[in-house]
Motif scaffolding. Sequence first.
Motif, PDB file in Angstrom:
ATOM      1  N   THR A  64       0.863  -1.175   0.000  1.00 37.75           N
ATOM      2  CA  THR A  64       0.000   0.000   0.000  1.00 37.75           C
ATOM      3  C   THR A  64       0.899   1.224   0.000  1.00 37.75           C
ATOM      4  OG1 THR A  64      -1.685  -1.153   1.278  1.00 37.75           O
ATOM      5  CG2 THR A  64      -1.804   1.238   1.250  1.00 37.75           C
ATOM      6  N   LEU A  65       0.598   2.156  -0.879  1.00 34.89           N
ATOM      7  CA  LEU A  65       1.287   3.445  -0.894  1.00 34.89           C
ATOM      8  C   LEU A  65       0.271   4.516  -0.535  1.00 34.89           C
ATOM      9  CD1 LEU A  65       3.439   3.262  -4.165  1.00 34.89           C
ATOM     10  CD2 LEU A  65       4.211   2.948  -1.808  1.00 34.89           C
ATOM     11  N   ALA A  66       0.544   5.272   0.509  1.00 33.11           N
ATOM     12  CA  ALA A  66      -0.280   6.411   0.900  1.00 33.11           C
ATOM     13  C   ALA A  66       0.530   7.661   0.583  1.00 33.11           C
ATOM     14  CB  ALA A  66      -0.630   6.339   2.376  1.00 33.11           C
ATOM     15  N   VAL A  67       0.053   8.440  -0.367  1.00 32.19           N
ATOM     16  CA  VAL A  67       0.789   9.607  -0.846  1.00 32.19           C
ATOM     17  C   VAL A  67       0.023  10.872  -0.495  1.00 32.19           C
ATOM     18  CG1 VAL A  67       1.811  10.726  -2.868  1.00 32.19           C
ATOM     19  CG2 VAL A  67       1.660   8.218  -2.774  1.00 32.19           C
ATOM     20  N   SER A  68       0.708  11.809   0.141  1.00 37.03           N
ATOM     21  CA  SER A  68       0.145  13.121   0.463  1.00 37.03           C
ATOM     22  C   SER A  68       0.991  14.178  -0.241  1.00 37.03           C
ATOM     23  CB  SER A  68       0.188  13.379   1.970  1.00 37.03           C
ATOM     24  OG  SER A  68      -0.532  12.391   2.662  1.00 37.03           O
ATOM     25  N   ILE A  69       0.296  15.110  -0.898  1.00 35.22           N
ATOM     26  CA  ILE A  69       0.993  16.174  -1.628  1.00 35.22           C
ATOM     27  C   ILE A  69       0.329  17.499  -1.296  1.00 35.22           C
ATOM     28  CG2 ILE A  69       1.750  17.022  -3.876  1.00 35.22           C
ATOM     29  CD1 ILE A  69       1.301  14.180  -4.978  1.00 35.22           C
ATOM     30  N   ALA A  70       1.108  18.444  -0.815  1.00 33.47           N
ATOM     31  CA  ALA A  70       0.596  19.781  -0.495  1.00 33.47           C
ATOM     32  C   ALA A  70       0.787  20.712  -1.689  1.00 33.47           C
ATOM     33  CB  ALA A  70       1.318  20.339   0.722  1.00 33.47           C
ATOM     34  N   GLY A  71      -0.151  21.633  -1.846  1.00 33.25           N
ATOM     35  CA  GLY A  71       0.015  22.694  -2.836  1.00 33.25           C
ATOM     36  C   GLY A  71      -0.537  22.401  -4.213  1.00 33.25           C
ATOM     37  N   VAL A  72      -1.224  21.263  -4.391  1.00 35.85           N
ATOM     38  CA  VAL A  72      -1.860  20.961  -5.674  1.00 35.85           C
ATOM     39  C   VAL A  72      -3.278  20.456  -5.397  1.00 35.85           C
ATOM     40  CG1 VAL A  72       0.301  20.423  -6.898  1.00 35.85           C
ATOM     41  CG2 VAL A  72      -0.952  18.588  -5.741  1.00 35.85           C
ATOM     42  N   ASP A  73      -4.109  20.466  -6.436  1.00 36.30           N
ATOM     43  CA  ASP A  73      -5.466  19.939  -6.275  1.00 36.30           C
ATOM     44  C   ASP A  73      -5.435  18.408  -6.393  1.00 36.30           C
ATOM     45  OD1 ASP A  73      -5.602  19.206  -9.066  1.00 36.30           O
ATOM     46  OD2 ASP A  73      -6.202  21.251  -9.547  1.00 36.30           O
ATOM     47  N   ASN A 120       7.799  -0.694 -11.228  1.00 40.73           N
ATOM     48  CA  ASN A 120       7.992  -1.480 -12.450  1.00 40.73           C
ATOM     49  C   ASN A 120       8.424  -2.906 -12.149  1.00 40.73           C
ATOM     50  OD1 ASN A 120       7.212   0.494 -14.311  1.00 40.73           O
ATOM     51  ND2 ASN A 120       9.218   1.460 -14.215  1.00 40.73           N
ATOM     52  N   ALA A 121       9.201  -3.100 -11.094  1.00 42.68           N
ATOM     53  CA  ALA A 121       9.677  -4.443 -10.752  1.00 42.68           C
ATOM     54  C   ALA A 121       8.554  -5.340 -10.239  1.00 42.68           C
ATOM     55  CB  ALA A 121      10.792  -4.359  -9.706  1.00 42.68           C
ATOM     56  N   ILE A 122       7.598  -4.770  -9.512  1.00 39.70           N
ATOM     57  CA  ILE A 122       6.571  -5.598  -8.886  1.00 39.70           C
ATOM     58  C   ILE A 122       5.241  -5.592  -9.631  1.00 39.70           C
ATOM     59  CG2 ILE A 122       7.650  -5.380  -6.624  1.00 39.70           C
ATOM     60  CD1 ILE A 122       5.424  -3.453  -5.827  1.00 39.70           C
ATOM     61  N   ARG A 123       5.123  -4.726 -10.646  1.00 39.80           N
ATOM     62  CA  ARG A 123       3.854  -4.618 -11.377  1.00 39.80           C
ATOM     63  C   ARG A 123       3.448  -5.988 -11.931  1.00 39.80           C
ATOM     64  NH1 ARG A 123       4.969  -0.455 -14.100  1.00 39.80           N
ATOM     65  NH2 ARG A 123       3.927   0.972 -12.684  1.00 39.80           N
ATOM     66  N   GLY A 124       2.220  -6.384 -11.636  1.00 35.16           N
ATOM     67  CA  GLY A 124       1.719  -7.666 -12.107  1.00 35.16           C
ATOM     68  C   GLY A 124       2.048  -8.822 -11.181  1.00 35.16           C
ATOM     69  N   ASN A 125       2.890  -8.577 -10.183  1.00 32.68           N
ATOM     70  CA  ASN A 125       3.289  -9.635  -9.255  1.00 32.68           C
ATOM     71  C   ASN A 125       2.847  -9.367  -7.825  1.00 32.68           C
ATOM     72  OD1 ASN A 125       4.862 -11.216 -11.146  1.00 32.68           O
ATOM     73  ND2 ASN A 125       6.307  -9.519 -11.115  1.00 32.68           N
ATOM     74  N   VAL A 126       2.720  -8.106  -7.452  1.00 31.50           N
ATOM     75  CA  VAL A 126       2.343  -7.717  -6.093  1.00 31.50           C
ATOM     76  C   VAL A 126       1.168  -6.763  -6.191  1.00 31.50           C
ATOM     77  CG1 VAL A 126       3.096  -6.504  -4.001  1.00 31.50           C
ATOM     78  CG2 VAL A 126       4.718  -7.955  -5.249  1.00 31.50           C
ATOM     79  N   ASP A 127       0.114  -7.048  -5.433  1.00 36.72           N
ATOM     80  CA  ASP A 127      -1.010  -6.127  -5.380  1.00 36.72           C
ATOM     81  C   ASP A 127      -0.574  -4.854  -4.676  1.00 36.72           C
ATOM     82  OD1 ASP A 127      -2.768  -7.921  -6.579  1.00 36.72           O
ATOM     83  OD2 ASP A 127      -3.363  -8.786  -4.655  1.00 36.72           O
ATOM     84  N   VAL A 128      -0.760  -3.708  -5.332  1.00 40.71           N
ATOM     85  CA  VAL A 128      -0.407  -2.421  -4.753  1.00 40.71           C
ATOM     86  C   VAL A 128      -1.642  -1.525  -4.731  1.00 40.71           C
ATOM     87  CG1 VAL A 128       1.070  -0.376  -4.881  1.00 40.71           C
ATOM     88  CG2 VAL A 128       1.959  -2.601  -5.645  1.00 40.71           C
ATOM     89  N   ALA A 129      -2.076  -1.154  -3.545  1.00 40.21           N
ATOM     90  CA  ALA A 129      -3.176  -0.201  -3.394  1.00 40.21           C
ATOM     91  C   ALA A 129      -2.563   1.168  -3.163  1.00 40.21           C
ATOM     92  CB  ALA A 129      -4.058  -0.612  -2.215  1.00 40.21           C
ATOM     93  N   LYS A 130      -3.160   2.181  -3.774  1.00 36.48           N
ATOM     94  CA  LYS A 130      -2.636   3.537  -3.620  1.00 36.48           C
ATOM     95  C   LYS A 130      -3.750   4.460  -3.137  1.00 36.48           C
ATOM     96  CE  LYS A 130       0.504   2.940  -7.455  1.00 36.48           C
ATOM     97  NZ  LYS A 130      -0.179   1.802  -8.053  1.00 36.48           N
ATOM     98  N   THR A 131      -3.410   5.301  -2.168  1.00 39.91           N
ATOM     99  CA  THR A 131      -4.296   6.387  -1.788  1.00 39.91           C
ATOM    100  C   THR A 131      -3.533   7.684  -2.008  1.00 39.91           C
ATOM    101  OG1 THR A 131      -3.621   6.323   0.534  1.00 39.91           O
ATOM    102  CG2 THR A 131      -5.543   5.020  -0.073  1.00 39.91           C
ATOM    103  N   VAL A 132      -4.238   8.676  -2.494  1.00 37.72           N
ATOM    104  CA  VAL A 132      -3.618   9.964  -2.802  1.00 37.72           C
ATOM    105  C   VAL A 132      -4.453  11.052  -2.147  1.00 37.72           C
ATOM    106  CG1 VAL A 132      -2.874  11.532  -4.636  1.00 37.72           C
ATOM    107  CG2 VAL A 132      -2.866   9.047  -5.040  1.00 37.72           C
ATOM    108  N   VAL A 133      -3.775  11.935  -1.396  1.00 42.64           N
ATOM    109  CA  VAL A 133      -4.452  13.042  -0.745  1.00 42.64           C
ATOM    110  C   VAL A 133      -3.730  14.326  -1.107  1.00 42.64           C
ATOM    111  CG1 VAL A 133      -5.071  14.068   1.486  1.00 42.64           C
ATOM    112  CG2 VAL A 133      -5.160  11.579   1.180  1.00 42.64           C
ATOM    113  N   ALA A 134      -4.480  15.259  -1.661  1.00 40.64           N
ATOM    114  CA  ALA A 134      -3.948  16.598  -1.918  1.00 40.64           C
ATOM    115  C   ALA A 134      -4.252  17.439  -0.680  1.00 40.64           C
ATOM    116  CB  ALA A 134      -4.596  17.203  -3.150  1.00 40.64           C
ATOM    117  N   LEU A 135      -3.224  18.073  -0.155  1.00 38.15           N
ATOM    118  CA  LEU A 135      -3.396  18.876   1.068  1.00 38.15           C
ATOM    119  C   LEU A 135      -3.495  20.353   0.731  1.00 38.15           C
ATOM    120  CD1 LEU A 135      -0.676  17.073   3.182  1.00 38.15           C
ATOM    121  CD2 LEU A 135      -3.123  16.686   3.238  1.00 38.15           C
TER     122      LEU A 135
END
Length: 141
Positions: free
Chosen positions: A98-107, A126-141
């Motif tokens: 799981t990748l939780a990404v927070s970015i300030a200053g953008v919509d 790129n190494a794990i694509r198709g082999n490991v389930d990756v969930a991503k959450t993105v929050v603009a602050l």
Amino acid sequence: MTILYSTKVTATGGRKGTIRSEDGILDLKLAIPKELGGVGGATNPEQLFAGGYAACFENALLRVARQSGHRFADGDVEVVAEIGLSRNEADAFVLHATLAVSIAGVDQATAEQLVRDADAICPYSNAIRGNVDVAKTVVAL
């Protein structure tokens, strides 16, 4: 293909041993986590993977942001990687991420686009694509 960088790390003793890079900068004891029946008290492969993935993904994000005209201060972007270990139907061990990404200053739309672009160039993604389930959450602050 030209290799841009290469490193060697030697593991001895498995999950209860040590790892050491050829230059000695990385020199760590390993322990099986308490959650897996070990004693804990030292790092483990999943923590190392999470740290590498988070740092690599954030760097990819900063690169695509610069290329699209966005500049961020150090505290404006945060990537938290969580790596999970489970077993599949064949009783083999598998990873989940799981990748939780927070970015300030953008919509929100811009933040999501930057994460998609970073995912396309990040070596870990790129190494794990198709082999490991990756969930991503993105929050603009």
